[in-house]
Design a protein around this motif. Structure first.
Motif, PDB file in Angstrom:
ATOM      1  N   ASP A 251       0.831  -1.217   0.000  1.00  0.00           N
ATOM      2  CA  ASP A 251       0.000   0.000   0.000  1.00  0.00           C
ATOM      3  C   ASP A 251       0.858   1.258   0.000  1.00  0.00           C
ATOM      4  N   ASP A 252       1.853   1.294  -0.882  1.00  0.00           N
ATOM      5  CA  ASP A 252       2.775   2.429  -0.910  1.00  0.00           C
ATOM      6  C   ASP A 252       2.986   2.973  -2.326  1.00  0.00           C
ATOM      7  N   ILE A 253       1.959   2.883  -3.159  1.00  0.00           N
ATOM      8  CA  ILE A 253       2.090   3.290  -4.561  1.00  0.00           C
ATOM      9  C   ILE A 253       1.028   4.323  -4.907  1.00  0.00           C
ATOM     10  N   ILE A 254       1.459   5.358  -5.630  1.00  0.00           N
ATOM     11  CA  ILE A 254       0.554   6.361  -6.191  1.00  0.00           C
ATOM     12  C   ILE A 254       0.627   6.249  -7.707  1.00  0.00           C
ATOM     13  N   ILE A 255      -0.506   6.046  -8.363  1.00  0.00           N
ATOM     14  CA  ILE A 255      -0.557   5.976  -9.824  1.00  0.00           C
ATOM     15  C   ILE A 255      -1.267   7.229 -10.326  1.00  0.00           C
ATOM     16  N   LEU A 256      -0.515   8.042 -11.042  1.00  0.00           N
ATOM     17  CA  LEU A 256      -1.049   9.302 -11.559  1.00  0.00           C
ATOM     18  C   LEU A 256      -1.781   9.070 -12.883  1.00  0.00           C
ATOM     19  N   ASP A 257      -2.697   9.962 -13.185  1.00  0.00           N
ATOM     20  CA  ASP A 257      -3.427   9.889 -14.452  1.00  0.00           C
ATOM     21  C   ASP A 257      -2.637  10.659 -15.510  1.00  0.00           C
ATOM     22  N   CYS A 258      -1.609  10.016 -16.065  1.00  0.00           N
ATOM     23  CA  CYS A 258      -0.757  10.645 -17.076  1.00  0.00           C
ATOM     24  C   CYS A 258      -0.041   9.557 -17.856  1.00  0.00           C
ATOM     25  N   ALA A 259       0.538   9.942 -18.985  1.00  0.00           N
ATOM     26  CA  ALA A 259       1.393   9.030 -19.751  1.00  0.00           C
ATOM     27  C   ALA A 259       2.796   9.126 -19.173  1.00  0.00           C
ATOM     28  N   GLU A 260       3.453   7.991 -19.012  1.00  0.00           N
ATOM     29  CA  GLU A 260       4.768   7.961 -18.383  1.00  0.00           C
ATOM     30  C   GLU A 260       5.755   8.839 -19.136  1.00  0.00           C
ATOM     31  N   ASN A 261       6.496   9.665 -18.383  1.00  0.00           N
ATOM     32  CA  ASN A 261       7.475  10.574 -18.977  1.00  0.00           C
ATOM     33  C   ASN A 261       8.438  11.019 -17.891  1.00  0.00           C
ATOM     34  N   MET A 262       9.534  11.656 -18.279  1.00  0.00           N
ATOM     35  CA  MET A 262      10.489  12.150 -17.305  1.00  0.00           C
ATOM     36  C   MET A 262      10.435  13.662 -17.189  1.00  0.00           C
ATOM     37  N   ASP A 263      10.437  14.351 -18.325  1.00  0.00           N
ATOM     38  CA  ASP A 263      10.503  15.814 -18.316  1.00  0.00           C
ATOM     39  C   ASP A 263       9.377  16.444 -19.124  1.00  0.00           C
ATOM     40  N   ASN A 264       8.239  15.775 -19.135  1.00  0.00           N
ATOM     41  CA  ASN A 264       7.118  16.287 -19.919  1.00  0.00           C
ATOM     42  C   ASN A 264       5.860  16.424 -19.058  1.00  0.00           C
ATOM     43  N   GLY A 265       6.054  16.775 -17.795  1.00  0.00           N
ATOM     44  CA  GLY A 265       4.899  17.085 -16.961  1.00  0.00           C
ATOM     45  C   GLY A 265       4.611  16.120 -15.828  1.00  0.00           C
ATOM     46  N   LYS A 266       5.411  15.055 -15.680  1.00  0.00           N
ATOM     47  CA  LYS A 266       5.123  14.083 -14.611  1.00  0.00           C
ATOM     48  C   LYS A 266       5.241  14.721 -13.221  1.00  0.00           C
ATOM     49  N   THR A 267       6.279  15.527 -13.025  1.00  0.00           N
ATOM     50  CA  THR A 267       6.453  16.171 -11.723  1.00  0.00           C
ATOM     51  C   THR A 267       5.310  17.134 -11.438  1.00  0.00           C
ATOM     52  N   TYR A 268       4.891  17.886 -12.455  1.00  0.00           N
ATOM     53  CA  TYR A 268       3.748  18.777 -12.271  1.00  0.00           C
ATOM     54  C   TYR A 268       2.506  17.973 -11.878  1.00  0.00           C
ATOM     55  N   THR A 269       2.258  16.855 -12.576  1.00  0.00           N
ATOM     56  CA  THR A 269       1.078  16.042 -12.275  1.00  0.00           C
ATOM     57  C   THR A 269       1.146  15.505 -10.848  1.00  0.00           C
ATOM     58  N   TYR A 270       2.329  15.110 -10.425  1.00  0.00           N
ATOM     59  CA  TYR A 270       2.497  14.605  -9.053  1.00  0.00           C
ATOM     60  C   TYR A 270       2.083  15.660  -8.029  1.00  0.00           C
ATOM     61  N   PHE A 271       2.701  16.822  -8.086  1.00  0.00           N
ATOM     62  CA  PHE A 271       2.400  17.844  -7.085  1.00  0.00           C
ATOM     63  C   PHE A 271       0.971  18.369  -7.210  1.00  0.00           C
ATOM     64  N   SER A 272       0.530  18.603  -8.427  1.00  0.00           N
ATOM     65  CA  SER A 272      -0.787  19.213  -8.609  1.00  0.00           C
ATOM     66  C   SER A 272      -1.926  18.259  -8.259  1.00  0.00           C
ATOM     67  N   SER A 273      -1.671  16.956  -8.276  1.00  0.00           N
ATOM     68  CA  SER A 273      -2.718  15.974  -7.970  1.00  0.00           C
ATOM     69  C   SER A 273      -2.899  15.743  -6.470  1.00  0.00           C
ATOM     70  N   LEU A 274      -1.893  16.053  -5.685  1.00  0.00           N
ATOM     71  CA  LEU A 274      -1.926  15.691  -4.266  1.00  0.00           C
ATOM     72  C   LEU A 274      -3.047  16.356  -3.476  1.00  0.00           C
ATOM     73  N   PRO A 275      -3.300  17.665  -3.633  1.00  0.00           N
ATOM     74  CA  PRO A 275      -4.374  18.254  -2.822  1.00  0.00           C
ATOM     75  C   PRO A 275      -5.720  17.564  -3.010  1.00  0.00           C
ATOM     76  N   LYS A 276      -6.042  17.191  -4.239  1.00  0.00           N
ATOM     77  CA  LYS A 276      -7.314  16.510  -4.469  1.00  0.00           C
ATOM     78  C   LYS A 276      -7.266  15.073  -3.977  1.00  0.00           C
ATOM     79  N   MET A 277      -6.145  14.396  -4.216  1.00  0.00           N
ATOM     80  CA  MET A 277      -6.006  13.006  -3.763  1.00  0.00           C
ATOM     81  C   MET A 277      -6.125  12.889  -2.244  1.00  0.00           C
ATOM     82  N   LEU A 278      -5.560  13.850  -1.543  1.00  0.00           N
ATOM     83  CA  LEU A 278      -5.457  13.777  -0.087  1.00  0.00           C
ATOM     84  C   LEU A 278      -6.489  14.642   0.608  1.00  0.00           C
TER      85      LEU A 278
END
Length: 333
Positions: free
Chosen positions: A145-172
């Motif tokens: 129970d230690d995995i977060i799956i974001l709603d995005c296509a896997e990438n390194m420098d094309n928005g994954k970090t933004y999706t991670y931070f921006s998704s947290l307030p709603k997720m939590l």
């Protein structure tokens, strides 16, 4: 009907007077009754009456609760203190990186607990794309129970970090502030949780940007940023990323540099905490620099552990297996 100690005492007194006029056997019974009544009256005055409210409150407080061993010594349940701070460490991973996740998971599980702090370690990746991922990742979630799956296509420098931070307030979103700090970390970085916690414990909880500043020799440079090995934002900055136009409109590019650009343009993250030299890159056959050097005892985080040999070298240096107990079931030469 309640116990009337005045009536009882009066009745006992009357019986005593009558006993003076009756035979000795009756007198003996009367005296015994008088003594019993006197004892009960004393019990009311000296034992039950002074403590009736305390006893009632103890029974009420325990009503409906399951007795425990601690209740034998105290009628007050221990209250778990609020942690000094709460930190979420999000380790960016890939769905197929099973071996690396298991290694990193073990590394953090073996570290002793940090007093007065809540630190949650989670692995973060984008949507699953293969059937084997859906099965194997599901097993990981069920076990750890230690995995977060974001709603995005896997990438390194094309928005994954933004999706991670921006998704947290709603997720939590459970009311209140779920964390004081949120970290983005690489899966080749080893953070020593006790030292990390001690470095964070007294830092600002607002507008805080923490990590290894790059370029480290000129950290006042206009375009400086925190290295992508692992940086921490206070929760208010996470909420800002989730709603602000600047991050939403500028997601593409090296994620650590992009983060620095967001904060500079918006005049955010003014409480910058530079952790050089205790956050650094692993040194092996590469030139020593201000951010790449030998392992040091007070390390908070070491980066570039790209293979098992580097991980093993770092873990040995920091005595990660010092708690291994001898056994006839294995031979460690």
């Amino acid at each position: 009907m309640g116990f009337n100690y005045k009536t009882t005492a009066f009745a006992a007194s009357g019986l005593a007077q009558e006993a003076m006029k009756k035979p000795s056997l009756y007198t003996s019974y009367a005296i015994a009754f008088v003594l019993l009544a006197a004892t009960m009256t004393a019990l009311v005055f000296f034992v039950i009456y002074p403590n009736e409210f305390r006893l009632q409150s103890m029974v009420t407080s325990r009503c409906g609760s399951r007795p425990s061993s601690s209740s034998l010594s105290s009628f007050v349940e221990p209250v778990t203190p609020e942690p000094d701070f709460r930190l979420l460490i999000g380790i960016l991973s890939l769905p197929d990186s099973y071996e690396r996740r298991h290694l990193v998971r073990d590394v953090y599980a073996l570290q002793p607990g940090v007093a007065n702090a809540r630190i949650d370690v989670r692995f973060v990746f984008c949507n699953l794309t293969k059937e084997e991922q859906r099965v194997l990742v599901a097993m990981e979630i069920m076990l750890y129970d230690d995995i977060i799956i974001l709603d995005c296509a896997e990438n390194m420098d094309n928005g994954k970090t933004y999706t991670y931070f921006s998704s947290l307030p709603k997720m939590l979103d459970g009311g209140g502030r779920p964390y004081d700090y949120v970290m983005k970390a690489d899966d080749d970085t080893y953070f020593r949780l006790q030292l990390l916690a001690e470095s964070l414990r007294k830092l600002p909880r607002e507008d805080m940007y923490y990590g290894l500043i790059t370029p480290c020799l000129n950290w006042r440079a206009r375009d400086h940023y925190m290295s992508g090995m692992g940086y921490v934002l206070s929760w208010d900055l996470v909420e800002w990323i989730a709603t602000a136009e600047t991050p939403r409109n500028h997601q593409v590019g090296p994620e650590d540099k992009v983060m620095g650009t967001w904060l500079r343009e918006a005049r955010r993250g003014k409480n910058e905490i530079n952790m050089e030299p205790v956050m650094y890159d692993y040194l092996e056959g590469e030139p020593r620099t201000c951010y790449r050097h030998e392992l040091v005892p007070d390390t908070v985080g070491v980066h570039m552990l790209k293979n098992n040999w580097r991980w093993a070298t770092a873990l040995k240096y920091f005595n990660a297996t010092v708690g291994l107990k001898p056994s006839n079931l294995y031979h460690m030469s």
